[in-house]
Write a protein that holds these residues in place. Structure first.
Motif, mmCIF file in Angstrom:
data_model
loop_
_atom_site.group_PDB
_atom_site.id
_atom_site.type_symbol
_atom_site.label_atom_id
_atom_site.label_comp_id
_atom_site.label_asym_id
_atom_site.label_seq_id
_atom_site.Cartn_x
_atom_site.Cartn_y
_atom_site.Cartn_z
ATOM 1 N N THR A 2 67.983 131.663 -29.823
ATOM 2 C CA THR A 2 67.955 132.879 -29.004
ATOM 3 C C THR A 2 67.321 134.061 -29.731
ATOM 4 O O THR A 2 66.909 135.027 -29.086
ATOM 5 N N CYS A 4 75.130 136.474 -29.586
ATOM 6 C CA CYS A 4 75.550 135.081 -29.657
ATOM 7 C C CYS A 4 76.525 134.686 -28.564
ATOM 8 O O CYS A 4 77.068 133.577 -28.584
ATOM 9 N N GLY A 41 75.527 134.114 -25.717
ATOM 10 C CA GLY A 41 74.794 133.135 -24.931
ATOM 11 C C GLY A 41 73.364 133.555 -24.669
ATOM 12 O O GLY A 41 72.910 134.633 -25.078
ATOM 13 N N LEU A 44 71.904 127.980 -29.426
ATOM 14 C CA LEU A 44 71.952 129.428 -29.617
ATOM 15 C C LEU A 44 71.150 129.931 -30.821
ATOM 16 O O LEU A 44 70.699 131.088 -30.806
#
Length: 377
Positions: free
Chosen positions: A46, A123, A125, A43
């Motif tokens: 991301t 966060c 995903g 993560l």
């Protein structure tokens, strides 16, 4: 301990580090990992998805090879609870009996703020970051609001660092694309000095960076609600065409069906050795746990790794009839990235360091990602 069985709940940073430490320390018994998927979702990467620097495929690491090397049995299931003695893990696919337990199943975002369905929680995903990417592609004008909250009963249960990275990363992306003058950015937070766990110098830097970039702020006011097109606080409201918001953290939902003690904020209560009070051979690491220490102790992957080292070592000691004495270092290491440059923030109980933005820190963050994931491929 060749016939002993240790179960690890989760397949994130703390869980996988626990597995590595158990084997590194010579544990020859069975290890079972209970997690919905045999995948590590990285993560921290991301933050680069909206600008196209990362894709879903680059951030998901299949764990079959790692599990094979570590001789791990994977139970593809959700944890649903624990027996009263924490020796039986209840899962969506049956029961798992165990001699020792490491809880590393992560935290859960507190989604109680009215209208939170109008916000994207990055966060949660990879899909959330992709949603930001897709919304940005079609946005020609308007306002993007970026903020984070905390757990009112446990102020340390917050993950604010990534929100600064999304904020500065989106600003840089819009400038590169020539759209920044038509899209406003506003950062909001209930604290007048957001990010204070990073240290005073870091907070000053972040606020100065917002001013330098022309990012508006709405600080020091408790949040009331979100609407489809606005953020409402006790200090007023402002329009927002897209809202990115990170709520505070609490423990996983399955704790309601377990006997484990909990902190005021809903995490598993642990001591300085990551041991769960009142239970033999039960430990917790990462976002699932609440630990004694300074109020700035971070909820981040690096901290979970440090706790995993202590938890796995202490569990093996306890299984060998020895006391659990290993503690963990409280250390915050954060590179706040803005697509092309990164700012290093480092904090321990003795030192607090901030290095100004540089290309080298951005490259270091990318290099760390590559090296970290290599051990699980």
């Amino acid at each position: 301990m060749p016939n002993s069985h240790i179960t690890v709940l989760g397949a994130g940073f703390g869980a996988l580090s626990s597995v590595r430490v158990l084997r590194k320390r010579g544990f020859k018994g069975r290890i079972t990992v209970v997690a919905p998927r045999a995948e590590l979702h990285y993560l921290p990467g991301t933050i680069w998805i909206p600008a196209g620097l990362r894709t879903r495929e680059q951030l998901i690491v299949p764990l079959e090879n790692f599990f094979r090397r570590m001789q791990v049995e994977h139970v593809a299931a959700q944890v649903t609870g624990l027996s009263d003695d924490a020796r039986t893990v209840h899962t969506s696919s049956g029961m798992v009996q165990t001699d020792g337990l490491i809880v590393a199943s992560g935290g859960r975002f507190i989604r109680k703020l009215p209208g939170i369905e109008h916000a994207i929680t990055p966060c949660e995903g990879i899909a959330a970051a992709e949603q930001i990417r897709d919304r940005l592609r079609t946005m020609q004008q308007g306002t993007i609001a970026v903020g984070f909250g905390a757990n009112p009963n446990e102020q340390s249960a917050v993950r604010g660092g990534p929100m600064f990275e999304f904020l500065f990363g989106i600003d840089e992306q819009l400038r590169r694309e020539g759209r920044r003058d038509r899209i406003q950015l506003v950062f909001f937070n209930p604290s007048p000095r957001p990010g204070n766990r990073l240290g005073d110098k870091a907070v000053d830097h972040l606020l100065n960076e917002m001013r330098r970039r022309g990012i508006g702020t709405h600080l020091g006011h408790k949040m009331v609600r979100f609407e489809a097109d606005k953020v409402v606080t006790e200090g007023g409201e402002f329009a927002a065409d897209m809202i990115l918001f990170m709520p505070g953290l609490t423990g996983p939902a399955w704790l309601d069906q377990s006997p484990l003690p909990r902190s005021p904020g809903g995490m598993v209560a642990a001591d300085a050795h990551c041991k769960v009070a009142g239970f033999d051979k039960v430990y917790v690491v990462g976002d699932s746990g609440s630990f004694p220490g300074p109020d700035w102790m971070p909820k981040q992957a690096h901290m979970a790794d440090l706790q995993a080292e202590a938890a796995a070592s202490n569990l093996l000691a306890e299984m060998a009839g020895k006391p659990a004495t290993r503690g963990f270092k409280v250390e915050l290491v954060c590179i706040i990235d803005a697509l092309d440059k990164g700012t290093l923030v480092y904090r321990t109980e003795r030192r607090n360091l901030l290095l100004p933005p540089s290309r080298w820190m951005h490259m270091a963050k990318r290099g760390f990602e590559r090296r970290y994931l290599a051990q699980y491929r």
